[in-house]
Design a protein around this motif. Sequence first.
Motif, short mmCIF file in Angstrom:
data_model
loop_
_atom_site.label_atom_id
_atom_site.label_comp_id
_atom_site.label_asym_id
_atom_site.label_seq_id
_atom_site.Cartn_x
_atom_site.Cartn_y
_atom_site.Cartn_z
N ALA A 13 0.79 -1.23 0.00
CA ALA A 13 0.00 0.00 0.00
C ALA A 13 0.82 1.28 0.00
O ALA A 13 0.26 2.37 0.07
N ASN A 14 2.14 1.16 -0.10
CA ASN A 14 2.97 2.36 -0.06
C ASN A 14 3.09 3.06 -1.42
O ASN A 14 3.55 4.20 -1.49
N ARG A 15 2.67 2.38 -2.50
CA ARG A 15 2.79 3.00 -3.83
C ARG A 15 1.89 2.27 -4.81
O ARG A 15 1.28 1.25 -4.49
N ARG A 19 -1.51 1.87 -3.08
CA ARG A 19 -1.77 3.19 -2.48
C ARG A 19 -3.14 3.69 -2.89
O ARG A 19 -3.88 4.26 -2.07
N HIS A 20 -3.49 3.51 -4.16
CA HIS A 20 -4.81 3.94 -4.63
C HIS A 20 -5.93 3.15 -3.95
O HIS A 20 -6.98 3.71 -3.60
N GLU A 23 -6.29 4.53 -0.42
CA GLU A 23 -6.89 5.86 -0.44
C GLU A 23 -8.37 5.81 -0.76
O GLU A 23 -9.20 6.44 -0.08
N ALA A 34 -2.90 -0.20 5.93
CA ALA A 34 -2.06 -0.05 4.74
C ALA A 34 -0.74 -0.77 4.99
O ALA A 34 0.12 -0.28 5.72
N VAL A 42 4.36 4.76 3.84
CA VAL A 42 2.93 4.99 3.68
C VAL A 42 2.63 6.41 4.15
O VAL A 42 2.81 6.75 5.32
N ASP A 43 2.16 7.24 3.23
CA ASP A 43 1.98 8.66 3.54
C ASP A 43 0.52 9.11 3.45
O ASP A 43 0.24 10.31 3.33
N LEU A 44 -0.42 8.18 3.52
CA LEU A 44 -1.82 8.53 3.42
C LEU A 44 -2.40 8.87 4.79
O LEU A 44 -2.19 8.11 5.75
N ALA A 49 -0.67 2.26 9.13
CA ALA A 49 0.43 1.59 8.43
C ALA A 49 0.86 0.35 9.21
O ALA A 49 1.01 0.39 10.43
#
Length: 237
Positions: A13-15, A19-20, A23, A34, A42-44, A49
């Motif tokens: 889930a980090n990219r 990630r989408h 999100e 995530a 993970v920046d959401l 995370a």
Amino acid sequence: MNLDGSTALVTGANRGLGRHFAEQLRQRGAKVYAAARRPELVDLPGVEAVRLDITDEASVAEAAALAGDVDLLVNNAASTAGGNLITGEMDAIRDVMDSNYWGTLAMIRAFAPVLARNGGGAILNVLSAVAWTTIDGNTAYAAAKSAAWGLTNAARVELAGQGTHVAALVPGPTATETMLAFAESAGVALAPDAANDPADLVRLALDGLQAGEIEILDRYGREAKAALAGPPRAFVL
């Protein structure tokens, strides 16, 4: 499956697609774990995370123990760079099979009891249209996705009794960082409309999951599935 109020765990889930997924699930009202090998990436906002290596059984077990409220598992994480089966490096071929097949199986085995306790829920496996064809330059990846398709069908049968819905997303090329890097390394110039937009593909997947579909296909997936009735052929970018 109603995603509003669900609890999802998304691997990788980090990219990219992962990630989408994280999100958009959050936007649809889900609680989201995530998961990534490096959760610090993970920046959401609004997600939890989780450190997870799907090829490490201890790591998988820890994630299942931590995320005991999950009712949706999205198996997205996978290695993509296996090369060709006959001429490629065996370590790379094993790695792509390890993540796409064995890692996905480990996740399903670990989370099946969790899903059962939480009412059945659903599993979504991210596959590829090359599961139904192949692709010169990365036949190992195609073979691994073929194995993952068989795994998805088997899990659907085995988990039906506990009320778990098992679905597959079967797309063609998608403009993720990984896909674009592969195309560049292979010297392939993708036409502007040749690859899916990642956000659009995830939206298609989640809509299909909510509608109860078992195979969620984009145009490439539909073409590849239809082609199974004829002679085997390779996928051409």
